[in-house]
Design an enzyme around this catalytic site. Structure first.
Site, PDB file in Angstrom:
ATOM      1  N   SER A 296       0.821  -1.190   0.000  1.00 35.58           N
ATOM      2  CA  SER A 296       0.000   0.000   0.000  1.00 35.58           C
ATOM      3  C   SER A 296       0.869   1.260   0.000  1.00 35.58           C
ATOM      4  CB  SER A 296      -0.962  -0.060   1.188  1.00 35.58           C
ATOM      5  OG  SER A 296      -2.053   0.780   0.996  1.00 35.58           O
ATOM      6  N   ASP A 402      -8.700  -5.383  -6.301  1.00 33.43           N
ATOM      7  CA  ASP A 402      -8.380  -4.353  -5.313  1.00 33.43           C
ATOM      8  C   ASP A 402      -9.152  -3.090  -5.673  1.00 33.43           C
ATOM      9  OD1 ASP A 402      -7.256  -2.492  -3.573  1.00 33.43           O
ATOM     10  OD2 ASP A 402      -5.221  -3.269  -3.817  1.00 33.43           O
ATOM     11  N   HIS A 433      -7.381  -5.833  -1.438  1.00 37.23           N
ATOM     12  CA  HIS A 433      -6.173  -5.158  -0.947  1.00 37.23           C
ATOM     13  C   HIS A 433      -5.517  -6.030   0.132  1.00 37.23           C
ATOM     14  CE1 HIS A 433      -3.867  -1.462  -0.889  1.00 37.23           C
ATOM     15  NE2 HIS A 433      -3.972  -1.358   0.432  1.00 37.23           N
TER      16      HIS A 433
END
Length: 753
Positions: A296, A402, A433
């Site tokens: 991320s 995602d 994610h």
């Protein structure tokens, strides 16, 4: 997850202070492999003879009560779950783990028989050399490793306190190489989350002893790799945790603070033993070879640092990472969230930084307008445009579903890296994610181990000659491709044709005809549209192929060219490709985004009383569906004339626009149909426009460019002949629900940081 000042382009802000090599390392890396492998193997052999072999196994205690590694020793192997890596002592008390050869063993999933990946035969040719280099072994003591903190000078003063901002770096490294005068490479995770939010599926945070020295490092990178001869560095981005400065959400401060650490590791920057003191410290224990990793926001920083071309950064492993911050907040002018980067800055900053960084916070508001215009702030946070500067190899990992850091990010980054000739590898899962440690743990740790051995230690272990891509075809079923996208893949132009008014129109290579009209309904989204594909509904226009006579593989990025006439001054568009037919998929709309966290733990490395390598296992969360969204794209019709600026529309005027769809790799099975759906607001995924328009598509000037493995001939073969199986479409399916994590919470860490 994921400030703008008027300053030069990011790639020119970092003055180069070290010698340049005339040829980028990714083009000369092969010439160095043999020398590095020989030197490393010699060092490992010396270490192995100096440290007695591991002779036993022991189970590791859970994090709540980790047992000292040196206290556990048994002569028999206990019963432990598959993939468990129990801690082992050496005879001199050095703690290590049970991976004595090639890492945790795992049962490989059966081949994907429903969707064989024939491109595996198109893998890069072997150079004929045997892959004889063994993996690095856990011969160093984790318990007795050196743990220290340093503060690296970033040469910035964003908080305007008259002092250069310093960024905190917590380091753990093996003590034996330091005593023997040998240097080690560094694995680095630069993150804003260490103090505010934690890392990983279990939200781990750093911890320090009474003297302020680090004793707990989140995740398993330290436990697993330090015994194998690596250092691990956990960097607090500026404005977070123990660092000075301000958070500027992917801008100059974020990237410079992490790049400065790479510079320090290579002797080009200054660091100090305290946050404010004047005692300098040097990284004389490392050879400077650095690999950055992170999920991320962390992986985004790795992308940004690599795009500076900094020397010494040998590889990056961006997991679910952003490649351009504009595309995190907008899609061709259409807002993806109802807030901007200032929300994230406030979320991760320390209270002290918030008090000092009002000017930076104002920039994040003023220069990121919610109308979707592309400003200089976004230029400074676009790493794709500097892909040609990347010297590091890149191992990309991304979930194709995602809906936080959407899959457009890996697609455009991957394509730019390919044009720049960068060494690459990729894993694509069906998850949202989620970190690969939490959806394919044993294979992931083994692959990451060999990747770092190859890229940082220089071991010729053959990973560079293996297939480039691993793709999840169904939950826990994986296939490989020698190249990605596989060869040959060609864009095929498909055109929609008018239906009979009762359901979907047609989709194929012949010229389109007719029109289709729909009205934006913000209460409906892609799952609703797909479920009603064979029914005429007012909020969408749908088009399908006939049932396929053989499977059809799509691989890469698609686009949809529309010519559309609105009835209002504002309008948003969504285009989706859908696989119509029953399937079992990961439930990416569930809170776990495709995984369920289980109660039992497996262990991946050595332990200390304060730092356990044991983590809760996971299993796939699945859903039975009758339609699977393959790829999505969104746009504000007002950007038809300029991607950088939206304009009001004139009702009744036809506008052409190309909607970019996210990258994908998906096999549509025989008997299924491929659908194109065009509609307005995609519920929970983009914000609606100011008006509620009715839009009319001119189908003679509307088309989709779809990346098909095998090209046009493969599409023709798949859509002609008698289907082996005709699969009826279910009009009331069990669809994946709206993604709970994506609703107005633009945090790249999501539920699983």
């Amino acid at each position: 997850m994921p400030i703008h000042e008027r300053h030069p382009r990011l790639s020119h802000q970092q003055p180069h202070t070290g010698p340049r090599t005339p040829t980028p390392p990714h083009r000369t890396r092969g010439r160095l492999r043999g020398v590095l492998a020989t030197l490393t193997l010699t060092a490992l052999a010396l270490t192995a003879t100096a440290t007695p072999p591991l002779t036993g196994t022991a189970t590791a205690a859970p994090p709540s009560a980790p047992a000292p590694a040196s206290a556990a020793h048994r002569e028999t192997v206990p019963a432990v779950p598959r993939g468990t890596v129990p801690d082992l002592p050496t005879t001199d008390g050095a703690a290590s783990d049970g991976l004595l050869t090639d890492g945790a063993t795992t049962d490989r999933a059966a081949p994907d028989r429903a969707a064989p990946d024939r491109s595996v035969t198109d893998r890069p040719p072997s150079d004929g050399a045997a892959s004889t280099a063994p993996p690095s072994r856990p011969v160093h003591s984790y318990e007795n490793a050196i743990r220290e903190s340093v503060w690296v000078d970033t040469r910035l003063d964003l908080d305007d306190d008259g002092r250069s901002d310093r960024v905190a770096v917590d380091i753990v490294r093996p003590s034996e190489p330091a005593r023997q005068g040998r240097d080690v490479p560094v694995i680095m995770d630069a993150s804003p989350y260490y103090a505010c939010c934690g890392r990983g599926n279990e939200g781990q945070r750093k911890a320090y002893d009474a003297d302020g020295d680090p004793v707990t490092f989140p995740l398993y990178y330290d436990n697993y790799f330090v015994p194998r001869g690596y250092a691990f560095a956990a960097v607090d981005l500026t404005g977070t945790s123990r660092s000075d400065g301000c958070v500027d959400v992917g801008g100059r401060s974020d990237i410079t603070s992490a790049k400065a650490v790479v510079d320090w590791l290579n002797g080009r920057a200054r660091a100090y033993t305290t946050r404010e003191g004047g005692v300098r410290t040097r990284a004389d224990w490392t050879n400077g070879r650095t690999g950055m990793i992170g999920k991320s926001w962390d992986g985004t920083i790795a992308n940004g640092v690599a795009a500076t071309g900094v020397e010494g950064l040998e590889t990056i492993v961006p997991i679910a990472a952003i490649s351009s911050w504009y595309d995190y907040y907008f899609s061709q002018g259409a807002p993806l969230y109802d807030s901007g980067p200032e929300w994230l800055s406030d979320y991760v900053e320390t209270p002290q930084a918030r008090a000092r960084c009002a000017a930076v916070q104002r920039q994040l508001v003023d220069e990121a307008p919610r109308n979707g215009d592309w400003t200089g702030l976004w230029d400074d946070r676009d790493y794709v445009r500097d892909a040609e500067r990347v010297r590091a190899s890149v191992f990309v990992v991304h979930g194709q579903q995602d809906l936080n850091v959407r899959s457009q990010h890996f697609g455009q980054w991957w394509d730019a890296l390919a044009r720049a000739g960068v060494d690459r590898k990729i894993w694509l899962s069906q998850t949202g994610h989620v970190d690969p440690f939490d959806f394919r743990r044993a294979d992931w740790v083994d692959t990451l181990h060999r990747w770092f051995d190859h890229e940082l230690l220089g071991l010729d272990n053959g990973i560079d000659r293996e297939p480039m891509a691993d793709i999840e075809r169904a939950p826990d079923r994986w296939a490989t491709s020698g190249h990605w996208p596989p060869r040959p893949t060609e864009h095929v132009t498909l055109r929609p044709t008018e239906g009979d008014g009762q359901g979907a129109g047609g989709l194929g290579p012949r010229p389109g005809r007719g029109t289709a009209t729909f009205t934006d309904d913000p209460a409906r989204g892609e799952s609703d549209w797909a479920a009603a594909i064979d029914t005429a509904t007012p909020e969408k226009a749908g088009f399908t192929t006939r049932p396929l006579s053989r499977e059809l593989r799509l691989s890469g990025s698609a686009s949809v060219r529309v010519t559309v006439t609105p009835t209002t001054p504002t309008a948003h568009l969504t285009a989706v490709l859908v696989d119509l037919g029953p399937a079992t998929i990961r439930d990416y709309g569930d809170r776990g985004e495709g995984i369920t966290t289980l109660p039992h733990r497996t262990c991946w490395g050595a332990a200390t009383p304060a730092d356990s390598p044991c983590y809760r296992e996971t299993a796939a969360t699945t859903a039975e569906v009758s339609a699977t969204v393959v790829s999505r794209g969104w746009a504000d019709l007002g950007t038809h004339a300029s991607a950088r600026e939206g304009r009001p529309l004139t009702p009744g005027t036809a506008y052409p626009l190309t909607v970019r769809l996210a990258a994908t790799d998906h096999v549509v099975p025989a008997g299924h149909r491929l659908a194109l759906i065009v509609a307005g607001t995609d519920k929970d995924l983009i914000d609606p426009p100011a008006d509620r328009p009715t839009l009319t598509l001119d189908l003679t000037r509307t088309s989709a460019r779809v990346p098909v493995v095998g090209g046009a001939s493969a599409f023709v073969r798949a859509t002609t002949g008698t289907p082996a199986v005709t699969v009826p479409h279910v009009t009331d399916p069990d669809q994946v629900g709206p993604p709970s994590h994506a609703r107005r919470v633009p945090l790249p860490g999501g539920e699983h940081r």
